[in-house]
Every structure is written in structure tokens, then in C-alpha cells.
Design a protein around this motif. Structure first.
Motif, short mmCIF file in Angstrom:
data_model
loop_
_atom_site.label_atom_id
_atom_site.label_comp_id
_atom_site.label_asym_id
_atom_site.label_seq_id
_atom_site.Cartn_x
_atom_site.Cartn_y
_atom_site.Cartn_z
N HIS A 111 0.83 -1.21 0.00
CA HIS A 111 0.00 0.00 0.00
C HIS A 111 0.86 1.26 0.00
CE1 HIS A 111 -3.71 -2.20 0.36
NE2 HIS A 111 -3.20 -2.89 1.34
N GLY A 112 1.92 1.25 -0.81
CA GLY A 112 2.76 2.43 -0.97
C GLY A 112 3.87 2.60 0.05
N VAL A 113 3.96 1.70 1.02
CA VAL A 113 5.00 1.77 2.05
C VAL A 113 6.01 0.66 1.77
CG1 VAL A 113 5.51 1.58 4.52
CG2 VAL A 113 3.40 2.71 3.75
N GLN A 114 7.27 1.03 1.67
CA GLN A 114 8.32 0.04 1.37
C GLN A 114 8.52 -0.87 2.57
OE1 GLN A 114 11.97 1.41 -0.60
NE2 GLN A 114 13.07 0.24 0.94
N VAL A 115 8.49 -2.19 2.32
CA VAL A 115 8.69 -3.16 3.39
C VAL A 115 9.95 -4.00 3.19
CG1 VAL A 115 6.25 -3.27 4.01
CG2 VAL A 115 7.14 -4.85 2.30
N ALA A 116 10.49 -4.00 1.98
CA ALA A 116 11.73 -4.72 1.68
C ALA A 116 12.33 -4.09 0.42
CB ALA A 116 11.48 -6.21 1.47
N SER A 117 13.60 -4.34 0.20
CA SER A 117 14.23 -3.78 -1.00
C SER A 117 15.43 -4.61 -1.43
CB SER A 117 14.67 -2.33 -0.76
OG SER A 117 15.67 -2.28 0.24
N MET A 118 15.81 -4.39 -2.66
CA MET A 118 17.01 -4.99 -3.22
C MET A 118 18.05 -3.88 -3.37
SD MET A 118 16.42 -8.18 -3.66
CE MET A 118 17.82 -8.59 -4.69
N GLN A 119 19.29 -4.18 -2.97
CA GLN A 119 20.36 -3.20 -3.06
C GLN A 119 21.55 -3.85 -3.75
OE1 GLN A 119 20.91 -1.84 0.97
NE2 GLN A 119 18.99 -0.72 0.93
N GLN A 120 22.06 -3.16 -4.77
CA GLN A 120 23.19 -3.70 -5.51
C GLN A 120 24.49 -3.26 -4.87
OE1 GLN A 120 23.33 -2.72 -9.70
NE2 GLN A 120 24.27 -4.69 -10.15
N ARG A 121 25.38 -4.21 -4.69
CA ARG A 121 26.69 -3.94 -4.12
C ARG A 121 27.63 -3.42 -5.20
NH1 ARG A 121 28.65 -7.93 0.17
NH2 ARG A 121 30.40 -7.89 -1.24
N VAL A 122 28.74 -2.87 -4.79
CA VAL A 122 29.74 -2.35 -5.72
C VAL A 122 30.24 -3.43 -6.67
CG1 VAL A 122 32.02 -1.27 -5.87
CG2 VAL A 122 30.43 -0.55 -4.09
N ASP A 123 30.34 -4.66 -6.18
CA ASP A 123 30.84 -5.76 -7.02
C ASP A 123 29.77 -6.32 -7.96
OD1 ASP A 123 29.20 -7.28 -5.37
OD2 ASP A 123 30.83 -8.47 -4.51
N GLY A 124 28.56 -5.74 -7.96
CA GLY A 124 27.49 -6.17 -8.85
C GLY A 124 26.54 -7.20 -8.26
N SER A 125 26.88 -7.78 -7.11
CA SER A 125 25.98 -8.74 -6.48
C SER A 125 24.85 -7.99 -5.77
CB SER A 125 26.75 -9.64 -5.50
OG SER A 125 27.27 -8.87 -4.44
N TRP A 126 23.85 -8.74 -5.33
CA TRP A 126 22.66 -8.13 -4.74
C TRP A 126 22.48 -8.54 -3.28
CZ3 TRP A 126 19.80 -4.48 -7.11
CH2 TRP A 126 19.98 -4.32 -8.48
N LEU A 127 21.92 -7.60 -2.51
CA LEU A 127 21.52 -7.85 -1.12
C LEU A 127 20.03 -7.57 -1.00
CD1 LEU A 127 24.33 -5.98 0.86
CD2 LEU A 127 24.01 -8.45 0.73
N ALA A 128 19.35 -8.38 -0.21
CA ALA A 128 17.96 -8.11 0.13
C ALA A 128 17.96 -7.43 1.49
CB ALA A 128 17.15 -9.39 0.18
N ARG A 129 17.26 -6.30 1.59
CA ARG A 129 17.11 -5.61 2.87
C ARG A 129 15.67 -5.76 3.31
NH1 ARG A 129 18.78 0.51 4.72
NH2 ARG A 129 18.03 0.25 6.84
N LEU A 130 15.50 -6.36 4.47
CA LEU A 130 14.17 -6.63 5.00
C LEU A 130 13.90 -5.62 6.12
CD1 LEU A 130 14.72 -10.47 5.16
CD2 LEU A 130 13.80 -9.12 3.27
N SER A 131 12.69 -5.08 6.16
CA SER A 131 12.38 -3.99 7.09
C SER A 131 11.20 -4.35 7.99
CB SER A 131 12.06 -2.71 6.31
OG SER A 131 13.09 -2.40 5.42
N PRO A 132 11.40 -5.24 8.97
CA PRO A 132 10.28 -5.57 9.84
C PRO A 132 9.96 -4.49 10.86
CG PRO A 132 12.22 -6.73 10.57
CD PRO A 132 12.59 -6.00 9.30
N GLU A 133 10.93 -3.63 11.15
CA GLU A 133 10.75 -2.58 12.14
C GLU A 133 11.31 -1.27 11.60
OE1 GLU A 133 12.41 -3.66 15.95
OE2 GLU A 133 12.07 -5.76 15.53
N ASP A 134 10.81 -0.15 12.17
CA ASP A 134 11.32 1.17 11.83
C ASP A 134 12.09 1.73 13.01
OD1 ASP A 134 10.27 1.41 9.25
OD2 ASP A 134 8.33 2.05 10.03
#
Length: 121
Positions: free
Chosen positions: A33-56
Motif C-alpha cells: 500500500h505504498g510503504v516500502q517493506v523490503a528492497s534490493m540493493q546492488q553492491r559495488v561488485d554487482g551482487s545483490w543484497l535483500a534488505r528486510l524492514s520488519p521494524e522502523d
């Protein structure tokens, strides 16, 4: 990319992938509903990290998970969101209610229906 992007896993109403900001060219944020709850972040080496946001908040734990690929990370975020759906819906409903009460409407316009956010029909 203006349109919402479909999830890779069948998800309940309200979840979609979108770019996190105007600079993103890929759908890197999982939103409820328009609020980010998780995201993908690309590292400098090109690999990916998932960032999970259960709390603020400042003291919330930073949950990062390495991913074997962009799509594998997106799928992992979706499975995590499914496992924590009720917690995420409560968090988003609380945030949207605060925005409605203190920022956006100030007595004008259509009120949000918390039942839609919490998944009650």
C-alpha cells in the motif's frame, strides 16, 4: 518505469514491486500500500543484497541477506513478506493512519479504510 511491477510469487492484495526512487531503473522496492517493506540493493561488485524492514526506527536491526541473483532476491523478499504479512500489515496500517491524522487530510478528502490495509474484507 511508472507502472507497478508484478510479484514473482502469488501475493495478497497490496504488495507490488516498484523502483525505490526516480533514479532506479529496476523495481528494487517491495511495497505494501505504498510503504516500502523490503528492497534490493546492488553492491559495488554487482551482487545483490535483500534488505528486510520488519521494524522502523534508529535502533531497528538492519537485516541484509546476500542473494544469488536479482530475481532470487526478489523471490526471497516476497517469501519473507508472506511469512510476516500480518506484522507488516499492522505496521503499514499504523503508519498510514498517522499520515492521515497528522499530515495529509487535515479534515479534507476521503478517509483511508484500515480494513483494506489489514487485509480484512
Amino acid at each position: 518505469m511508472d507502472a507497478d511491477t508484478q510479484t514473482l510469487t502469488p501475493m495478497p492484495d497490496g504488495f507490488c514491486w516498484k523502483p525505490r526512487c526516480h533514479l532506479d531503473t529496476l523495481p528494487t522496492g517491495l511495497f505494501l500500500h505504498g510503504v516500502q517493506v523490503a528492497s534490493m540493493q546492488q553492491r559495488v561488485d554487482g551482487s545483490w543484497l535483500a534488505r528486510l524492514s520488519p521494524e522502523d526506527g534508529l535502533h531497528a536491526p538492519l537485516l541484509l541477506r546476500p542473494c544469488s541473483s536479482f530475481d532470487a532476491g526478489r523471490r526471497g523478499c516476497e517469501l519473507w513478506a508472506l511469512r510476516h504479512e500480518q506484522l507488516l500489515r499492522r505496521k503499514v496500517a499504523k503508519k498510514l493512519q498517522w499520515i492521515q491524522d497528522h499530515v495529509v487530510l487535515r479534515g479534507r478528502g476521503k478517509q483511508l479504510d484500515p480494513g483494506n490495509v489489514l487485509g480484512r474484507h
